[in-house]
Structure formats: structure tokens, C-alpha cells
Design an enzyme around this catalytic site. Structure first.
Site, PDB file in Angstrom:
ATOM      1  N   GLU A 191       0.754  -1.249   0.104  1.00 12.74           N
ATOM      2  CA  GLU A 191       0.006  -0.039   0.338  1.00 12.74           C
ATOM      3  C   GLU A 191       0.422   1.815  -0.348  1.00 12.74           C
ATOM      4  O   GLU A 191       0.206   2.211   0.504  1.00 12.74           O
ATOM      5  CB  GLU A 191      -1.168   0.201   1.371  1.00 12.74           C
ATOM      6  CG  GLU A 191      -1.676  -0.848   1.084  1.00 12.74           C
ATOM      7  CD  GLU A 191      -2.746  -0.864   2.507  1.00 12.74           C
ATOM      8  OE1 GLU A 191      -3.011  -0.278   3.138  1.00 12.74           O
ATOM      9  OE2 GLU A 191      -3.288  -2.363   3.247  1.00 12.74           O
ATOM     10  N   ASP A 229     -12.122 -10.029  -0.579  1.00 12.27           N
ATOM     11  CA  ASP A 229     -13.811 -11.162   0.030  1.00 12.27           C
ATOM     12  C   ASP A 229     -14.274 -10.279  -0.269  1.00 12.27           C
ATOM     13  O   ASP A 229     -14.132  -9.009  -1.174  1.00 12.27           O
ATOM     14  CB  ASP A 229     -12.990 -10.922   2.046  1.00 12.27           C
ATOM     15  CG  ASP A 229     -12.802  -9.277   2.249  1.00 12.27           C
ATOM     16  OD1 ASP A 229     -12.898  -8.293   1.546  1.00 12.27           O
ATOM     17  OD2 ASP A 229     -12.470  -9.303   3.536  1.00 12.27           O
ATOM     18  N   HIS A 240     -10.325  -6.306  -2.057  1.00  9.67           N
ATOM     19  CA  HIS A 240     -11.341  -6.331  -0.870  1.00  9.67           C
ATOM     20  C   HIS A 240     -12.663  -5.624  -1.425  1.00  9.67           C
ATOM     21  O   HIS A 240     -12.459  -3.884  -1.910  1.00  9.67           O
ATOM     22  CB  HIS A 240     -10.774  -5.779   0.480  1.00  9.67           C
ATOM     23  CG  HIS A 240     -10.022  -6.235   1.467  1.00  9.67           C
ATOM     24  ND1 HIS A 240     -10.272  -7.303   1.679  1.00  9.67           N
ATOM     25  CD2 HIS A 240      -8.234  -5.823   1.255  1.00  9.67           C
ATOM     26  CE1 HIS A 240      -9.241  -7.562   2.324  1.00  9.67           C
ATOM     27  NE2 HIS A 240      -8.210  -6.684   2.099  1.00  9.67           N
ATOM     28  N   GLU A 252      -6.429 -10.897  -1.341  1.00  7.15           N
ATOM     29  CA  GLU A 252      -7.399 -10.484  -0.141  1.00  7.15           C
ATOM     30  C   GLU A 252      -8.520 -10.381  -0.249  1.00  7.15           C
ATOM     31  O   GLU A 252      -9.151 -10.117   0.304  1.00  7.15           O
ATOM     32  CB  GLU A 252      -6.749  -9.266   0.658  1.00  7.15           C
ATOM     33  CG  GLU A 252      -5.174  -9.664   0.947  1.00  7.15           C
ATOM     34  CD  GLU A 252      -4.790  -8.161   1.960  1.00  7.15           C
ATOM     35  OE1 GLU A 252      -5.602  -7.522   2.334  1.00  7.15           O
ATOM     36  OE2 GLU A 252      -3.387  -8.254   1.911  1.00  7.15           O
ATOM     37  N   ASN A 298       2.226  -4.940  -3.194  1.00  8.67           N
ATOM     38  CA  ASN A 298       0.283  -5.071  -2.645  1.00  8.67           C
ATOM     39  C   ASN A 298      -0.129  -4.661  -2.845  1.00  8.67           C
ATOM     40  O   ASN A 298       0.109  -3.008  -1.846  1.00  8.67           O
ATOM     41  CB  ASN A 298       0.572  -6.138  -1.625  1.00  8.67           C
ATOM     42  CG  ASN A 298      -0.543  -7.122  -1.496  1.00  8.67           C
ATOM     43  OD1 ASN A 298      -1.007  -7.356  -2.229  1.00  8.67           O
ATOM     44  ND2 ASN A 298      -0.959  -6.939  -0.053  1.00  8.67           N
TER      45      ASN A 298
HETATM   46  O1  G3I Z   1      -3.073  -5.310  19.204  1.00  7.23           O
HETATM   47  C1  G3I Z   1      -3.982  -5.561  19.291  1.00  7.23           C
HETATM   48  C2  G3I Z   1      -4.092  -6.524  20.862  1.00  7.23           C
HETATM   49  O2  G3I Z   1      -3.503  -5.632  21.866  1.00  7.23           O
HETATM   50  C3  G3I Z   1      -5.535  -6.109  21.079  1.00  7.23           C
HETATM   51  O3  G3I Z   1      -6.633  -7.551  22.074  1.00  7.23           O
HETATM   52  C4  G3I Z   1      -6.872  -5.994  20.154  1.00  7.23           C
HETATM   53  C5  G3I Z   1      -8.775  -6.082  20.554  1.00  7.23           C
HETATM   54  O4  G3I Z   1      -8.696  -5.541  19.649  1.00  7.23           O
HETATM   55  O5  G3I Z   1      -6.173  -5.246  19.149  1.00  7.23           O
HETATM   56  C6  G3I Z   1      -5.491  -5.912  18.489  1.00  7.23           C
HETATM   57  O6  G3I Z   1      -4.984  -5.053  17.719  1.00  7.23           O
HETATM   58  C7  G3I Z   1      -6.118  -5.410  16.362  1.00  7.23           C
HETATM   59  C8  G3I Z   1      -4.947  -5.788  15.119  1.00  7.23           C
HETATM   60  O7  G3I Z   1      -5.945  -6.291  14.307  1.00  7.23           O
HETATM   61  C9  G3I Z   1      -4.249  -7.175  15.902  1.00  7.23           C
HETATM   62  O8  G3I Z   1      -4.843  -8.588  16.140  1.00  7.23           O
HETATM   63  C10 G3I Z   1      -5.842  -3.719  15.713  1.00  7.23           C
HETATM   64  O9  G3I Z   1      -6.994  -3.355  16.306  1.00  7.23           O
HETATM   65  C11 G3I Z   1      -7.241  -4.165  14.126  1.00  7.23           C
HETATM   66  O10 G3I Z   1      -7.383  -2.756  13.883  1.00  7.23           O
HETATM   67  C12 G3I Z   1      -6.315  -5.102  12.698  1.00  7.23           C
HETATM   68  O11 G3I Z   1      -6.832  -5.768  12.151  1.00  7.23           O
HETATM   69  C13 G3I Z   1      -6.530  -5.652  11.458  1.00  7.23           C
HETATM   70  C14 G3I Z   1      -5.836  -4.916   9.897  1.00  7.23           C
HETATM   71  O12 G3I Z   1      -5.748  -5.118   8.955  1.00  7.23           O
HETATM   72  C15 G3I Z   1      -5.358  -3.179  10.477  1.00  7.23           C
HETATM   73  O13 G3I Z   1      -4.900  -2.300   9.902  1.00  7.23           O
HETATM   74  C16 G3I Z   1      -6.809  -6.778  10.500  1.00  7.23           C
HETATM   75  O14 G3I Z   1      -7.085  -7.468  11.374  1.00  7.23           O
HETATM   76  C17 G3I Z   1      -6.373  -7.927   9.616  1.00  7.23           C
HETATM   77  O15 G3I Z   1      -7.682  -8.453   8.450  1.00  7.23           O
HETATM   78  C18 G3I Z   1      -6.156  -6.002   8.256  1.00  7.23           C
HETATM   79  O16 G3I Z   1      -5.504  -6.843   7.302  1.00  7.23           O
HETATM   80  C19 G3I Z   1      -5.421  -5.990   5.961  1.00  7.23           C
HETATM   81  C20 G3I Z   1      -4.107  -6.527   5.979  1.00  7.23           C
HETATM   82  O17 G3I Z   1      -3.017  -6.254   6.423  1.00  7.23           O
HETATM   83  C21 G3I Z   1      -3.497  -4.961   4.274  1.00  7.23           C
HETATM   84  N1  G3I Z   1      -4.774  -5.502   3.644  1.00  7.23           N
HETATM   85  C22 G3I Z   1      -6.280  -4.882   4.087  1.00  7.23           C
HETATM   86  C23 G3I Z   1      -6.495  -5.640   4.711  1.00  7.23           C
HETATM   87  C24 G3I Z   1      -7.979  -5.432   5.363  1.00  7.23           C
HETATM   88  O18 G3I Z   1      -7.286  -3.912   6.270  1.00  7.23           O
END
Ligand code: G3I
Length: 377
Positions: free
Chosen positions: A183, A293, A262, A291, A226
Site C-alpha cells: 500500500e 472478500d 477487498h 486478500e 501489494n
Molecule cells: O494488537 C491489538 C491487541 O493488543 C488487542 O487485544 C486487540 C483487540 O481488538 O487488537 C489488536 O490489534 C488489532 C490488530 O488487527 C491485530 O489483532 C487491531 O485492533 C485491528 O485494527 C487490526 O486489524 C487488522 C487490520 O489489517 C489493520 O490494518 C485486521 O485484522 C486485518 O485483517 C487487516 O488486514 C489488512 C491487510 O494487512 C492489508 N490489506 C488490508 C487488510 C484489511 O484492512
């Protein structure tokens, strides 16, 4: 990708979906798909990875946090036996959803934490799966010590080099494709010169260095750009095309370009996906869908309508068909296979049901659309 206000995950069950989908009309694009939502089957002929043509990788993200506002459940990958079973049976490629990102794997400047990533790579080897590494240079999910640190340019460069050398080196020979740069362009095709700490502090050439360091650490891995919003021919994908041409001319080890995909039924299907992938393939690159969905606006009941599930199945089928039609598009990954752990409801208020299985692993028409498309390929 983050919406203004996150919401709780919406829950609905196979029973509700099955009721809604039982009399689903067949669409031309998914003509051979079973329309109803049904429970998981263990039969070999019902497995995506078995149906896939030789040399084609059908993958999923491995769930790793960030799915619900309150995570009142243990880690899916280590604790959800049914999840793990389907993960191993259905897919021959896996992508750590969060477990290889900087904040997970490099939590302190002088400390790496490989436990979660190691577990996924070990699982993949036991199940004869390849791994897509995600990701090395990104503007998001970086640890606070990095984003808020007070580093000189030389220190930052050394930090990135150490990270790439250490992480890529640790898994050398065990990762098929790395999302080296994730990105880096905005929607207008401009480099993220403010958000991305590396580009902001070190200039655009740091992207080139990242590819070179990754290649030194694992000469076998295919190294990718990506991004999301690059499914179509548009300003952003044009920017990648121009950059890749330039880097290839300089001999930089760039091997692939991938569209995250997405998608949302709000915006229609990117009908020129195949055409777009082809123009990167024409440069000699591998391409991939990484990715996929397909989210939708859920009715008040939280249960998608038959028409919505049919439309979703059509999007999944068309995305897969586009990849299958392009030489060099050999990797097709969905961003999670069950709504139980999908990131979508947390990020998009009122939207959901984005994956191919319900929260209790019932197969939606989208699953059957993928299966029948792979069988025909
Ligand atoms: O690290 C904290 C943890 O300490 C806490 O307990 C937990 C509670 O919700 O949150 C944790 O952080 C989260 C993190 O995922 C890891 O678990 C964040 O809040 C959450 O926002 C984060 O979301 C991820 C997102 O990327 C963030 O950018 C999604 O799971 C993940 O599916 C998503 O994946 C991205 C790709 O990497 C890149 N392309 C877009 C895609 C969708 O956004």
C-alpha cells in the site's frame, strides 16, 4: 481502510442463512454452484485445493486478531480445532493475517517475537501448503517504538535492513511470496510520503532497497508489490505499472504485483481485473489476488438475502476466473474463509458476511462458486 466508527461483529447462523438460501436461483456465472448454505463436508472432491489445477495456489488469511471489538475468544489458529481442520483441508496456501506484521513480529527494537509466525509456517509445512509473507514495508500496524521513536536517518535505514534481513532470513526457502511493499500509493496514485514512515524519512529509494535486502535474504522468494484499489486499470494501478517498469529497468528484484481485492457489492465488480493483471504479466511479473472478500450491506436482521448471496458468489467466481485466465496469476487468496473471524464488521459499520462460510462454517454459494470454477479450470 479504517472507518470512522468501529462496531461490534454481527452474528448470524447457518440455520438462518440456509433458510434464506434454500431456493436460491442459479446465476449464469455460477451455474454449477450449489445454491444452499450447507454444513462442512470432508469429502476430497469438495476441497478447493484438490480441485485447483496443478501449480495453482488457493489460499486464505490465517486469522489473527482484530476481528471483534472485544476479543472474548482465544486465538483461532491455536484454539479453534474446526477452524484448523478446514484451514488444512481446503487450502494449499496461507497468509498470516497479522502475525508477520511489524507490531506482531518486532514488538521492541531489540526483540523479535516469532512464535505466532513460526506456528503458521510449521502448520503450512505439515499440511503441504505454501506461505505468503505479509508484510515488510507498510505505513500501518507498525509498533509505537518505531513510529514514535526519535531515530536518525541512518538508524532508521539500519532498523529496516535488520528487520528484513532477520525476518526474511528466518523463513528463507519456506515462503513462496513476500508482500515486500504494501500500500505505498494513495488512491490518486501518489506515493504515501507522509503516512509511510520509511518513504517520509528516507525517500522513495528505500522501497528499492527493501526489495534488494529481501532478495539477498531469500533469493528464492517471489517479491511483490501489494495493494487495495488496484483491481482495475486506474490511477493507482497505473502508478504501480510505471514504478515496476522503472525498477525492472534498473535490475531491481521485483517479481510480482498483487491486487488485494477487498470488494463490496456497493461498488460493483471490477470488470477489468483480468485486463489489469495481464498488463503486469506482460512485464514478466507474477500476479496474484491476495486478500479477496466481498462485503455487503446487511439487512436489519443481519442475515443476507438470497439475492445478496448470489451476487457475492458471482463476484468470487469472477475474481477467480480473472486470475485463472492470466498466465502468471498462480496464487489466489481469500482474506479469511469464515465470517466468524472476518475483519469486515469491525471496520465497516452495517456491512459483513464477506467470506465464503458462515460463522459456524456453513458453505455459502460463494464457496461453491469457487469450487466449481476450480473444477472447471
Ligand atoms: O494488537 C491489538 C491487541 O493488543 C488487542 O487485544 C486487540 C483487540 O481488538 O487488537 C489488536 O490489534 C488489532 C490488530 O488487527 C491485530 O489483532 C487491531 O485492533 C485491528 O485494527 C487490526 O486489524 C487488522 C487490520 O489489517 C489493520 O490494518 C485486521 O485484522 C486485518 O485483517 C487487516 O488486514 C489488512 C491487510 O494487512 C492489508 N490489506 C488490508 C487488510 C484489511 O484492512
Amino acid at each position: 481502510m479504517r472507518p470512522a466508527r468501529p462496531i461490534r461483529s454481527l452474528r448470524f447462523t447457518t440455520v438462518a442463512l440456509a433458510t434464506a438460501a434454500l431456493t436460491l436461483p442459479l446465476l449464469s456465472g455460477v451455474a454449477t454452484a450449489e445454491p444452499s448454505v450447507e454444513r462442512h463436508s470432508n469429502a476430497k472432491h469438495d476441497r478447493l485445493r484438490v480441485a485447483a489445477p496443478d501449480g495453482f495456489f488457493v489460499g486464505t488469511a490465517v486469522a489473527g486478531g482484530g476481528h471483534h471489538l472485544e476479543q472474548d475468544y482465544p486465538d483461532p489458529f491455536t484454539h479453534d480445532k474446526k477452524y484448523r481442520k478446514i484451514l488444512g483441508q481446503q487450502f494449499n496456501s496461507v497468509s498470516p493475517e497479522n502475525q508477520m506484521k511489524w507490531e506482531a513480529i518486532h514488538p521492541e527494537r531489540d526483540r523479535y517475537d516469532f512464535a505466532a509466525a513460526d506456528a503458521i509456517v510449521d502448520f503450512a509445512e505439515r499440511h503441504r501448503q505454501v506461505v505468503r509473507g505479509h508484510t515488510l514495508l507498510w505505513h500501518s500496524q507498525n509498533p509505537a517504538w518505531l513510529e514514535q521513536g526519535d531515530f536518525s536517518k541512518d538508524e532508521l535505514r539500519a532498523i529496516l535492513r535488520d528487520h528484513i534481513t532477520t525476518v526474511v532470513g528466518r523463513y528463507a526457502g519456506r515462503i513462496q511470496q513476500w508482500d515486500v511493499a504494501n500500500e505505498i500509493f494513495d488512491g490518486e496514485g501518489k506515493l504515501r510520503t507522509q503516512e509511510n514512515i520509511w518513504i517520509r524519512e528516507l525517500g522513495p529509494d528505500i522501497v528499492t532497497d527493501a526489495f534488494r535486502w529481501a532478495h539477498e535474504a531469500d533469493p528464492e522468494a517471489q517479491l511483490f508489490f501489494n495493494d487495495y484499489g488496484v483491481e482495475s486499470v486506474n490511477a493507482k494501478s497505473d502508478a504501480y505499472l510505471a514504478l515496476v517498469k522503472d525498477l525492472l529497468a534498473q535490475g531491481v528484484p521485483v517479481h510480482g504485483f498483487s491486487a488485494q481485492a477487498h470488494l463490496s457489492t456497493r461498488y460493483g465488480f471490477p470488470g477489468d481485473l483480468e485486463q489489469n493483471l495481464r498488463r503486469f504479466g506482460a512485464l514478466g511479473l507474477e500476479t496474484a489476488v491476495t486478500e479477496l472478500d466481498v462485503r455487503m450491506d446487511l439487512p436489519e436482521s443481519g442475515v443476507p438475502t438470497r439475492a445478496q448471496l448470489t451476487q457475492q458468489a458471482d463476484y468470487y467466481q469472477r475474481a477467480l476466473s480473472a486470475c485463472l485466465a492470466v498466465d502468471g496469476c498462480n496464487s489466489f487468496t481469500i482474506w479469511g474463509f469464515t465470517d466468524k473471524y472476518s475483519w469486515v464488521p469491525v471496520f465497516f459499520e452495517g456491512e459483513g458476511s464477506a467470506t465464503v462460510m458462515t460463522e459456524d462454517f456453513g458453505r455459502k454459494p460463494a464457496f461453491h462458486a469457487l469450487l466449481s470454477t476450480l473444477k472447471r479450470a
